[in-house]
Design a protein around this motif. Structure first.
Motif, mmCIF file in Angstrom:
data_model
loop_
_atom_site.group_PDB
_atom_site.id
_atom_site.type_symbol
_atom_site.label_atom_id
_atom_site.label_comp_id
_atom_site.label_asym_id
_atom_site.label_seq_id
_atom_site.Cartn_x
_atom_site.Cartn_y
_atom_site.Cartn_z
ATOM 1 N N LYS B 38 49.071 44.837 32.294
ATOM 2 C CA LYS B 38 47.930 44.044 32.734
ATOM 3 C C LYS B 38 47.783 42.794 31.886
ATOM 4 O O LYS B 38 47.646 42.866 30.666
ATOM 5 C CB LYS B 38 46.646 44.876 32.670
ATOM 6 C CG LYS B 38 45.432 44.145 33.244
ATOM 7 C CD LYS B 38 44.175 44.958 33.103
ATOM 8 C CE LYS B 38 42.990 44.191 33.679
ATOM 9 N NZ LYS B 38 42.788 42.878 33.027
ATOM 10 N N GLU B 42 43.857 39.574 35.555
ATOM 11 C CA GLU B 42 44.653 40.131 36.650
ATOM 12 C C GLU B 42 44.454 41.637 36.702
ATOM 13 O O GLU B 42 44.012 42.256 35.745
ATOM 14 C CB GLU B 42 46.137 39.817 36.460
ATOM 15 C CG GLU B 42 46.453 38.339 36.554
ATOM 16 C CD GLU B 42 47.950 38.073 36.463
ATOM 17 O OE1 GLU B 42 48.320 36.907 36.255
ATOM 18 O OE2 GLU B 42 48.739 39.034 36.603
ATOM 19 N N GLY B 43 44.794 42.229 37.841
ATOM 20 C CA GLY B 43 44.729 43.673 37.949
ATOM 21 C C GLY B 43 45.956 44.316 37.344
ATOM 22 O O GLY B 43 46.945 43.641 37.052
ATOM 23 N N PRO B 44 45.914 45.637 37.128
ATOM 24 C CA PRO B 44 47.097 46.332 36.611
ATOM 25 C C PRO B 44 48.268 46.191 37.591
ATOM 26 O O PRO B 44 48.076 46.270 38.805
ATOM 27 C CB PRO B 44 46.636 47.795 36.533
ATOM 28 C CG PRO B 44 45.153 47.761 36.561
ATOM 29 C CD PRO B 44 44.786 46.555 37.357
#
Lengths: 115, 112
Positions: B38, B42-44
Motif C-alpha cells: 500500500k 492508495e488502496g491495498p
C-alpha cells in the motif's frame, strides 16, 4: 487496466449525520466488499455483497450500516448516524468470484472524519 | 483478536539488499495467505499469495515462505528497490469465508 474507484476521497461530517460512501467496482466483478482502517489499526472487513444481498458481515457492521447497489455500476455504504469512532479510511473492493476473493481489487479509499 | 500479526511496525533496508517481512498467524484453518502493498493515498494492492498446502511461492523479486508448524510466513524482496518503499500487509483467508483478515502492516523504507 480497470480499477475500483471511490468518491469522495475525503468526507467530513458532524456526529449524528448520515453519510454515503460511493464505489464503482470493476465492471465484470460480481462480489463487492467494504473494509475500513482506523488510523494506526489494521484493515478490517465490514461486509461482502453478492447477487444484491449481503453474503457476510462482521460484528462491526451493525444496524447503523447498510449497503446497496442502486444501479448496475455503483456500490454504496451508508452510515445512518455517524459516531466519532466511525472516523476511518473506508476501502471498497471487488472480485470476479468468491473463490478469487483473495485477489480482490481495492479502491483508493475514502477518508471519513467525524467531528 | 489478532489472528494475523505483524510485529514489526517498520523496517529499513539498503537498496539492493534483501528485505524480509515477517508475519505470524493463530488460525490453523486459513487456506490462503496474501501480501498486499500500500502506497499513501492508495488502496491495498495484491502482491503475492501462497496456498496453505505449499511452503514457497515465487514471483520475480518476491518470494513468500510458509512454515505451517510455526504458523509463520515471510515475504522476501530481493533485490530491494526504491519503489518498494510502502506499507506491506500480511493477510489470510479461509475458502469458506468472504473476508480477508489483515495484519497491522509493516512500513518498509528502502534506503539509497
Amino acid at each position: 487496466e480497470p480499477e475500483v474507484t471511490q468518491t469522495p476521497s475525503h468526507q467530513v461530517t458532524q456526529m449524528g449525520q448520515e453519510v454515503i460512501l460511493r464505489c464503482v467496482p470493476i465492471s465484470n466483478h460480481l462480489y463487492f466488499y467494504w473494509y475500513r482502517q482506523i488510523l494506526g489499526q489494521k484493515v478490517e472487513f465490514l461486509v461482502s455483497f453478492y447477487n444484491n444481498e449481503i453474503s457476510e458481515k462482521s460484528e462491526i457492521f451493525d444496524d447503523q450500516f447498510s449497503v446497496e447497489r442502486p444501479d448496475g455500476s455503483n456500490f454504496t455504504l451508508k452510515i445512518r448516524s455517524t459516531k466519532l469512532e466511525d472516523s476511518a479510511m473506508y476501502f471498497c473492493a471487488s472480485s470476479h468470484d468468491q473463490i478469487l476473493a483473495r485477489f480482490a481489487d481495492f479502491g483508493p479509499g475514502t477518508r471519513l472524519t467525524v467531528l | 483478536d489478532q489472528q494475523v500479526k505483524q510485529n514489526s511496525p517498520s523496517l529499513s533496508v539498503q537498496e539492493g539488499r534483501i528485505s524480509i517481512l515477517n508475519c505470524d498467524y493463530t488460525n490453523s484453518m486459513f487456506d490462503y495467505f496474501l501480501w498486499y502493498k500500500k502506497y499513501p493515498a492508495e488502496g491495498p494492492t495484491f502482491l503475492i499469495s501462497i496456498s496453505s498446502i505449499k511452503d514457497k511461492n515465487e514471483d520475480g523479486r518476491f518470494t513468500v515462505f510458509l512454515n505451517k508448524s510455526a504458523k509463520h510466513l515471510s515475504l522476501h524482496i530481493v533485490p530491494s528497490q526504491p519503489g518498494d518503499s510502502a506499507v506491506y500487509f500480511c493477510a489470510a483467508l479461509q475458502n469458506r469465508d468472504d473476508k480477508i483478515i489483515f495484519g497491522k502492516g509493516t512500513r518498509l523504507h528502502i534506503l539509497p
